[in-house]
Write a protein that holds these residues in place. Structure first.
Motif, mmCIF file in Angstrom:
data_model
loop_
_atom_site.group_PDB
_atom_site.id
_atom_site.type_symbol
_atom_site.label_atom_id
_atom_site.label_comp_id
_atom_site.label_asym_id
_atom_site.label_seq_id
_atom_site.Cartn_x
_atom_site.Cartn_y
_atom_site.Cartn_z
ATOM 1 N N ALA A 141 35.463 22.954 29.127
ATOM 2 C CA ALA A 141 36.604 23.691 29.673
ATOM 3 C C ALA A 141 36.289 24.086 31.110
ATOM 4 C CB ALA A 141 36.875 24.937 28.839
ATOM 5 N N ARG A 142 37.341 24.230 31.920
ATOM 6 C CA ARG A 142 37.146 24.666 33.308
ATOM 7 C C ARG A 142 38.452 25.172 33.893
ATOM 8 N NH1 ARG A 142 35.769 18.782 35.388
ATOM 9 N NH2 ARG A 142 35.215 18.659 33.214
ATOM 10 N N ALA A 143 38.342 25.974 34.944
ATOM 11 C CA ALA A 143 39.525 26.430 35.684
ATOM 12 C C ALA A 143 39.073 26.810 37.080
ATOM 13 C CB ALA A 143 40.168 27.629 34.993
ATOM 14 N N GLY A 144 39.994 26.730 38.030
ATOM 15 C CA GLY A 144 39.696 27.142 39.400
ATOM 16 C C GLY A 144 39.496 25.964 40.327
ATOM 17 N N HIS A 145 38.833 26.237 41.425
ATOM 18 C CA HIS A 145 38.632 25.272 42.502
ATOM 19 C C HIS A 145 37.449 24.366 42.138
ATOM 20 C CE1 HIS A 145 38.963 24.045 46.717
ATOM 21 N NE2 HIS A 145 37.649 23.964 46.690
ATOM 22 N N ASP A 146 37.739 23.182 41.596
ATOM 23 C CA ASP A 146 36.701 22.319 41.043
ATOM 24 C C ASP A 146 36.415 21.122 41.952
ATOM 25 O OD1 ASP A 146 35.079 20.670 39.515
ATOM 26 O OD2 ASP A 146 36.447 20.494 37.842
ATOM 27 N N GLU A 147 37.447 20.326 42.231
ATOM 28 C CA GLU A 147 37.316 19.126 43.076
ATOM 29 C C GLU A 147 36.162 18.218 42.638
ATOM 30 O OE1 GLU A 147 37.097 20.350 47.174
ATOM 31 O OE2 GLU A 147 39.254 20.632 47.285
ATOM 32 N N GLY A 148 36.048 17.981 41.340
ATOM 33 C CA GLY A 148 35.035 17.052 40.840
ATOM 34 C C GLY A 148 33.637 17.619 40.704
ATOM 35 N N TYR A 149 33.467 18.891 41.044
ATOM 36 C CA TYR A 149 32.116 19.491 41.016
ATOM 37 C C TYR A 149 31.522 19.494 39.608
ATOM 38 C CZ TYR A 149 28.378 22.925 41.574
ATOM 39 O OH TYR A 149 27.157 23.557 41.578
ATOM 40 N N VAL A 150 32.289 19.982 38.635
ATOM 41 C CA VAL A 150 31.771 20.126 37.269
ATOM 42 C C VAL A 150 31.340 18.764 36.705
ATOM 43 C CG1 VAL A 150 32.319 20.858 34.908
ATOM 44 C CG2 VAL A 150 33.085 22.240 36.842
ATOM 45 N N ASP A 151 32.154 17.732 36.954
ATOM 46 C CA ASP A 151 31.812 16.402 36.435
ATOM 47 C C ASP A 151 30.582 15.809 37.120
ATOM 48 O OD1 ASP A 151 33.839 16.332 34.521
ATOM 49 O OD2 ASP A 151 35.306 15.617 35.980
ATOM 50 N N SER A 152 30.271 16.283 38.322
ATOM 51 C CA SER A 152 29.118 15.729 39.056
ATOM 52 C C SER A 152 27.805 16.447 38.725
ATOM 53 C CB SER A 152 29.366 15.838 40.568
ATOM 54 O OG SER A 152 29.240 17.191 40.983
ATOM 55 N N LEU A 153 27.857 17.521 37.926
ATOM 56 C CA LEU A 153 26.653 18.320 37.668
ATOM 57 C C LEU A 153 25.564 17.562 36.910
ATOM 58 C CD1 LEU A 153 28.328 21.716 36.747
ATOM 59 C CD2 LEU A 153 26.967 21.241 38.783
ATOM 60 N N ASN A 154 25.960 16.806 35.883
ATOM 61 C CA ASN A 154 25.002 16.033 35.061
ATOM 62 C C ASN A 154 23.807 16.858 34.604
ATOM 63 O OD1 ASN A 154 26.516 13.649 35.327
ATOM 64 N ND2 ASN A 154 25.619 13.291 37.341
ATOM 65 N N ILE A 155 24.074 18.007 34.009
ATOM 66 C CA ILE A 155 22.984 18.873 33.539
ATOM 67 C C ILE A 155 22.475 18.347 32.200
ATOM 68 C CG2 ILE A 155 22.380 21.218 32.789
ATOM 69 C CD1 ILE A 155 24.677 22.159 34.712
ATOM 70 N N ALA A 156 21.154 18.223 32.086
ATOM 71 C CA ALA A 156 20.521 17.815 30.836
ATOM 72 C C ALA A 156 19.230 18.607 30.703
ATOM 73 C CB ALA A 156 20.245 16.315 30.840
ATOM 74 N N LEU A 157 19.083 19.350 29.607
ATOM 75 C CA LEU A 157 17.932 20.242 29.460
ATOM 76 C C LEU A 157 16.596 19.513 29.459
ATOM 77 C CD1 LEU A 157 19.171 22.946 26.946
ATOM 78 C CD2 LEU A 157 19.082 23.019 29.426
ATOM 79 N N GLU A 158 16.578 18.240 29.022
ATOM 80 C CA GLU A 158 15.317 17.492 28.977
ATOM 81 C C GLU A 158 14.996 16.816 30.317
ATOM 82 O OE1 GLU A 158 13.072 17.629 26.549
ATOM 83 O OE2 GLU A 158 14.407 18.972 25.457
ATOM 84 N N ASP A 159 15.878 16.971 31.301
ATOM 85 C CA ASP A 159 15.651 16.392 32.633
ATOM 86 C C ASP A 159 14.931 17.447 33.474
ATOM 87 O OD1 ASP A 159 16.187 15.920 35.494
ATOM 88 O OD2 ASP A 159 17.446 14.263 34.795
ATOM 89 N N PRO A 160 13.737 17.115 34.036
ATOM 90 C CA PRO A 160 12.969 18.133 34.767
ATOM 91 C C PRO A 160 13.708 18.728 35.972
ATOM 92 C CG PRO A 160 11.947 15.956 34.956
ATOM 93 C CD PRO A 160 13.059 15.819 33.977
ATOM 94 N N VAL A 161 14.584 17.950 36.612
ATOM 95 C CA VAL A 161 15.335 18.465 37.762
ATOM 96 C C VAL A 161 16.688 19.015 37.314
ATOM 97 C CG1 VAL A 161 16.402 17.882 39.980
ATOM 98 C CG2 VAL A 161 14.181 16.915 39.373
ATOM 99 N N ARG A 162 17.458 18.188 36.628
ATOM 100 C CA ARG A 162 18.827 18.554 36.245
ATOM 101 C C ARG A 162 18.883 19.582 35.118
ATOM 102 N NH1 ARG A 162 22.961 17.059 39.266
ATOM 103 N NH2 ARG A 162 22.309 15.524 40.776
ATOM 104 N N GLY A 163 17.727 19.906 34.538
ATOM 105 C CA GLY A 163 17.706 20.910 33.481
ATOM 106 C C GLY A 163 17.086 22.221 33.923
ATOM 107 N N SER A 164 16.750 22.308 35.217
ATOM 108 C CA SER A 164 16.045 23.505 35.708
ATOM 109 C C SER A 164 16.886 24.366 36.644
ATOM 110 C CB SER A 164 14.762 23.077 36.434
ATOM 111 O OG SER A 164 13.939 22.372 35.539
ATOM 112 N N GLY A 165 18.182 24.104 36.680
ATOM 113 C CA GLY A 165 19.073 24.909 37.518
ATOM 114 C C GLY A 165 19.499 26.174 36.800
#
Length: 199
Positions: free
Chosen positions: A74-98
């Motif tokens: 779910a999402r609302a507000g000023h997004d402009e593709g940001y949420v879809d570009s996050l690619n967060i994965a907890l097992e990823d050392p970079v993408r899971g440490s934000g």
């Protein structure tokens, strides 16, 4: 004068707390009305942005895959593709440490008071700043004693989330977890009753 500055600071804190209270109240009303989880989650994001005046709100759930991907639901507000570009994965050392990853791992709120200076935000900072996200607050969503997802809120102001506001928004995430539990319980009961009728 100093007195004037103190008065302005107190007024600003009160405004923030009142805004967070209005958001909390609106979200509780949405939960009472909600019959469907997807609708509820989108309503919550909508209220956070429209009533709270925040720039963006999104909710992500942890998938049961090898990477423990965080899937935006779910999402609302000023997004402009940001949420879809996050690619967060907890097992990823970079993408899971934000900030979202930290909140999901610890089960505690994580605030980024200044996106530009926060090392945890580094992989996403340029895109976040481009869209006017200056500070963030990430809140864990706990279902049946397990962190299942996060609610992320972005503000166009630096240092946007003071202690009281964070507390109220954390309460919102906990209330949301109750709402999700109630909807899932209802769905489970309906399924069980259906199965009994078929038997």
């Amino acid at each position: 004068s100093i007195r004037e500055l103190v008065r302005m600071g107190v007024e600003e804190e009160l405004q923030r707390a009142n805004r967070a209270l209005r958001v909390l109240s609106g979200c509780k009303e949405a939960m009472i009305r909600a019959g469907d989880e997807a609708v509820l989650l989108n309503d919550i994001c909508d209220i956070i942005v429209k009533v709270g005046g925040y720039r963006l709100a999104w909710i992500g759930f942890i998938e049961n895959d090898a990477r423990k991907t965080v899937r935006p639901v779910a999402r609302a507000g000023h997004d402009e593709g940001y949420v879809d570009s996050l690619n967060i994965a907890l097992e990823d050392p970079v993408r899971g440490s934000g900030p979202t990853g930290i909140s999901l791992r610890t089960g505690k709120p994580y605030g980024s008071k200044n996106v530009a200076a926060d090392i945890a935000m580094r992989p996403w900072a340029a895109e976040a700043l481009k869209r006017g996200y200056v500070s963030t607050l990430n809140l864990p969503i706990v279902y049946e004693k397990q962190v299942i997802g996060a609610l992320a809120i972005y503000s166009s102001n630096a240092d946007a989330f003071d202690e009281e506001e964070r507390g109220l928004l954390f309460e919102l995430a906990q209330t949301l977890a109750y709402g999700i539990t109630a909807i899932r319980d209802r769905a489970r009961r309906a399924k069980a009753e259906e199965a009994l009728q078929r038997a």
